[in-house]
Design a protein around this motif. Structure first.
Motif, mmCIF file in Angstrom:
data_model
loop_
_atom_site.group_PDB
_atom_site.id
_atom_site.type_symbol
_atom_site.label_atom_id
_atom_site.label_comp_id
_atom_site.label_asym_id
_atom_site.label_seq_id
_atom_site.Cartn_x
_atom_site.Cartn_y
_atom_site.Cartn_z
ATOM 1 N N THR A 177 0.750 7.458 10.975
ATOM 2 C CA THR A 177 -0.088 6.253 10.936
ATOM 3 C C THR A 177 0.447 5.187 11.888
ATOM 4 O OG1 THR A 177 -0.715 6.675 8.643
ATOM 5 C CG2 THR A 177 -0.994 4.427 9.434
ATOM 6 N N CYS A 178 1.773 5.078 11.957
ATOM 7 C CA CYS A 178 2.411 4.066 12.800
ATOM 8 C C CYS A 178 2.532 4.505 14.257
ATOM 9 C CB CYS A 178 3.797 3.724 12.260
ATOM 10 S SG CYS A 178 3.762 2.939 10.651
ATOM 11 N N GLY A 179 2.139 5.743 14.542
ATOM 12 C CA GLY A 179 2.179 6.223 15.919
ATOM 13 C C GLY A 179 3.542 6.699 16.387
ATOM 14 N N ILE A 180 4.395 7.121 15.435
ATOM 15 C CA ILE A 180 5.697 7.665 15.826
ATOM 16 C C ILE A 180 5.780 9.120 15.374
ATOM 17 C CG2 ILE A 180 6.875 5.432 15.827
ATOM 18 C CD1 ILE A 180 8.048 6.151 13.079
ATOM 19 N N GLU A 181 6.703 9.869 15.971
ATOM 20 C CA GLU A 181 6.780 11.301 15.692
ATOM 21 C C GLU A 181 7.743 11.657 14.569
ATOM 22 O OE1 GLU A 181 7.399 13.532 19.253
ATOM 23 O OE2 GLU A 181 5.780 12.516 20.303
ATOM 24 N N VAL A 182 8.387 10.669 13.994
ATOM 25 C CA VAL A 182 9.308 10.913 12.872
ATOM 26 C C VAL A 182 8.785 10.186 11.642
ATOM 27 C CG1 VAL A 182 11.336 11.264 14.329
ATOM 28 C CG2 VAL A 182 10.763 8.966 13.572
ATOM 29 N N GLY A 183 9.342 10.516 10.494
ATOM 30 C CA GLY A 183 8.914 9.870 9.264
ATOM 31 C C GLY A 183 9.360 8.414 9.201
ATOM 32 N N ALA A 184 8.647 7.641 8.412
ATOM 33 C CA ALA A 184 8.998 6.230 8.204
ATOM 34 C C ALA A 184 8.956 5.936 6.711
ATOM 35 C CB ALA A 184 8.020 5.326 8.949
ATOM 36 N N ALA A 185 10.004 5.320 6.184
ATOM 37 C CA ALA A 185 10.048 4.982 4.764
ATOM 38 C C ALA A 185 9.089 3.843 4.451
ATOM 39 C CB ALA A 185 11.468 4.605 4.351
ATOM 40 N N MET A 186 9.012 2.879 5.376
ATOM 41 C CA MET A 186 8.141 1.726 5.162
ATOM 42 C C MET A 186 7.827 1.054 6.482
ATOM 43 S SD MET A 186 10.977 -0.714 3.350
ATOM 44 C CE MET A 186 11.420 0.631 2.261
ATOM 45 N N ALA A 187 6.763 0.272 6.451
ATOM 46 C CA ALA A 187 6.361 -0.462 7.648
ATOM 47 C C ALA A 187 5.648 -1.730 7.209
ATOM 48 C CB ALA A 187 5.431 0.376 8.522
ATOM 49 N N ALA A 188 5.871 -2.795 7.949
ATOM 50 C CA ALA A 188 5.185 -4.078 7.682
ATOM 51 C C ALA A 188 4.072 -4.251 8.699
ATOM 52 C CB ALA A 188 6.163 -5.231 7.788
ATOM 53 N N VAL A 189 2.951 -4.791 8.240
ATOM 54 C CA VAL A 189 1.856 -5.126 9.135
ATOM 55 C C VAL A 189 1.962 -6.623 9.416
ATOM 56 C CG1 VAL A 189 -0.642 -5.208 9.444
ATOM 57 C CG2 VAL A 189 0.390 -3.351 8.117
ATOM 58 N N ILE A 190 2.026 -6.958 10.705
ATOM 59 C CA ILE A 190 2.082 -8.375 11.082
ATOM 60 C C ILE A 190 0.966 -8.647 12.073
ATOM 61 C CG2 ILE A 190 4.577 -8.568 10.659
ATOM 62 C CD1 ILE A 190 4.913 -8.557 13.742
ATOM 63 N N PRO A 191 0.492 -9.886 12.121
ATOM 64 C CA PRO A 191 -0.536 -10.220 13.114
ATOM 65 C C PRO A 191 0.014 -10.052 14.526
ATOM 66 C CG PRO A 191 -0.307 -11.966 11.474
ATOM 67 C CD PRO A 191 0.838 -11.012 11.272
ATOM 68 N N GLU A 192 -0.851 -9.727 15.466
ATOM 69 C CA GLU A 192 -0.436 -9.601 16.873
ATOM 70 C C GLU A 192 0.142 -10.951 17.329
ATOM 71 O OE1 GLU A 192 -0.402 -7.124 19.025
ATOM 72 O OE2 GLU A 192 -1.467 -5.631 17.851
ATOM 73 N N THR B 80 0.868 -1.169 0.000
ATOM 74 C CA THR B 80 0.000 0.000 0.000
ATOM 75 C C THR B 80 0.906 1.222 0.000
ATOM 76 O OG1 THR B 80 -1.720 -1.158 1.233
ATOM 77 C CG2 THR B 80 -1.792 1.253 1.270
ATOM 78 N N TRP B 81 0.687 2.113 -0.971
ATOM 79 C CA TRP B 81 1.527 3.308 -1.093
ATOM 80 C C TRP B 81 0.932 4.439 -0.269
ATOM 81 C CZ3 TRP B 81 6.192 3.028 -3.279
ATOM 82 C CH2 TRP B 81 6.451 1.904 -4.079
ATOM 83 N N VAL B 82 1.803 5.160 0.432
ATOM 84 C CA VAL B 82 1.424 6.305 1.255
ATOM 85 C C VAL B 82 2.163 7.514 0.681
ATOM 86 C CG1 VAL B 82 1.479 7.231 3.602
ATOM 87 C CG2 VAL B 82 1.229 4.783 3.252
ATOM 88 N N ASP B 83 1.513 8.693 0.704
ATOM 89 C CA ASP B 83 2.105 9.883 0.087
ATOM 90 C C ASP B 83 3.471 10.269 0.642
ATOM 91 O OD1 ASP B 83 0.035 10.207 -1.690
ATOM 92 O OD2 ASP B 83 -1.066 11.621 -0.430
ATOM 93 N N THR B 84 3.577 10.374 1.963
ATOM 94 C CA THR B 84 4.828 10.874 2.540
ATOM 95 C C THR B 84 5.302 10.018 3.709
ATOM 96 O OG1 THR B 84 3.738 12.307 4.144
ATOM 97 C CG2 THR B 84 4.182 13.273 1.977
ATOM 98 N N MET B 85 6.595 10.123 3.966
ATOM 99 C CA MET B 85 7.175 9.420 5.111
ATOM 100 C C MET B 85 6.572 9.953 6.410
ATOM 101 S SD MET B 85 11.154 9.196 3.828
ATOM 102 C CE MET B 85 11.784 8.726 5.407
ATOM 103 N N LYS B 86 6.301 11.263 6.440
ATOM 104 C CA LYS B 86 5.716 11.869 7.643
ATOM 105 C C LYS B 86 4.352 11.257 7.942
ATOM 106 C CE LYS B 86 4.919 16.136 10.082
ATOM 107 N NZ LYS B 86 5.244 15.483 11.325
ATOM 108 N N SER B 87 3.488 11.141 6.916
ATOM 109 C CA SER B 87 2.147 10.591 7.158
ATOM 110 C C SER B 87 2.212 9.114 7.545
ATOM 111 C CB SER B 87 1.223 10.804 5.950
ATOM 112 O OG SER B 87 1.651 10.064 4.841
ATOM 113 N N LEU B 88 3.178 8.377 7.007
ATOM 114 C CA LEU B 88 3.329 6.979 7.405
ATOM 115 C C LEU B 88 3.783 6.889 8.862
ATOM 116 C CD1 LEU B 88 3.205 4.004 6.805
ATOM 117 C CD2 LEU B 88 5.466 4.149 5.745
ATOM 118 N N GLY B 89 4.677 7.790 9.268
ATOM 119 C CA GLY B 89 5.105 7.831 10.666
ATOM 120 C C GLY B 89 3.931 8.086 11.599
#
Length: 76
Positions: free
Chosen positions: A59-74, A48-57
Protein backbone atom coordinates in the motif's frame (compact mmCIF):
# COMPACT_ATOMS: atom_id res chain seq x y z
CA UNK A 1 -1.40 12.82 1.12
CA UNK A 2 1.85 11.00 1.71
CA UNK A 3 2.94 8.06 3.86
CA UNK A 4 5.60 8.20 6.57
CA UNK A 5 6.67 4.60 7.10
CA UNK A 6 8.12 2.90 10.19
CA UNK A 7 7.39 2.84 13.89
CA UNK A 8 9.77 5.63 14.98
CA UNK A 9 8.77 7.99 12.18
CA UNK A 10 5.06 7.23 12.67
CA UNK A 11 5.30 7.92 16.40
CA UNK A 12 7.15 11.17 15.67
CA UNK A 13 4.41 12.35 13.25
CA UNK A 14 1.68 11.56 15.81
CA UNK A 15 3.58 13.35 18.59
CA UNK A 16 4.06 16.39 16.35
CA UNK A 17 0.33 16.36 15.51
CA UNK A 18 1.11 16.00 11.79
CA UNK A 19 -0.52 12.58 11.27
CA UNK A 20 -4.15 12.57 10.10
CA UNK A 21 -4.43 8.77 10.15
CA UNK A 22 -2.23 5.83 11.12
CA UNK A 23 -2.20 2.39 9.48
CA UNK A 24 -1.08 -0.51 11.69
CA UNK A 25 -0.43 -4.10 10.56
CA UNK A 26 -2.19 -6.76 12.66
CA UNK A 27 0.91 -9.00 12.53
CA UNK A 28 3.34 -6.32 13.76
CA UNK A 29 5.20 -6.72 17.06
CA UNK A 30 2.62 -6.41 19.88
CA UNK A 31 4.80 -3.94 21.81
CA UNK A 32 4.95 -1.62 18.79
CA UNK A 33 1.20 -1.92 18.26
CA UNK A 34 0.39 -1.19 21.92
CA UNK A 35 2.68 1.81 21.94
CA UNK A 36 1.27 3.45 18.80
CA UNK A 37 -2.35 2.68 19.79
CA UNK A 38 -1.84 4.50 23.11
CA UNK A 39 -0.14 7.40 21.35
CA UNK A 40 -2.92 7.70 18.76
CA UNK A 41 -5.67 7.52 21.40
CA UNK A 42 -3.99 10.31 23.35
CA UNK A 43 -3.57 12.45 20.23
CA UNK A 44 -7.00 11.63 18.79
CA UNK A 45 -5.57 10.16 15.58
CA UNK A 46 -7.72 7.45 13.94
CA UNK A 47 -6.14 4.01 13.39
CA UNK A 48 -6.87 1.79 10.41
CA UNK A 49 -5.90 -1.86 10.85
CA UNK A 50 -4.31 -3.76 7.95
CA UNK A 51 -4.05 -7.57 7.87
CA UNK A 52 -0.32 -7.96 7.25
CA UNK A 53 2.90 -6.00 7.23
CA UNK A 54 3.43 -7.15 3.63
CA UNK A 55 0.12 -5.67 2.44
CA UNK A 56 0.83 -2.41 4.27
CA UNK A 57 4.23 -2.25 2.56
CA UNK A 58 2.56 -2.71 -0.83
CA UNK A 59 0.00 0.00 0.00
CA UNK A 60 2.86 2.36 0.86
CA UNK A 61 4.69 1.53 -2.36
CA UNK A 62 7.65 -0.30 -0.83
CA UNK A 63 8.85 -3.85 -1.47
CA UNK A 64 9.24 -4.85 2.18
CA UNK A 65 6.74 -5.14 5.00
CA UNK A 66 5.81 -2.18 7.17
CA UNK A 67 4.56 -2.42 10.76
CA UNK A 68 2.89 0.98 10.59
CA UNK A 69 2.63 4.14 8.57
CA UNK A 70 1.31 7.64 9.22
CA UNK A 71 -0.68 9.58 6.65
CA UNK A 72 0.27 13.25 6.55
CA UNK A 73 -0.89 16.04 4.26
CA UNK A 74 1.41 16.82 1.32
CA UNK A 75 3.96 19.46 2.25
CA UNK A 76 3.61 22.41 -0.08
Amino acid sequence: MQYIIGSKQTAKMVEQRKAVEVFVAQDADPRLKDSIVRLCETAGVPITWVDTMKSLGVTCGIEVGAAMAAVIPEIE
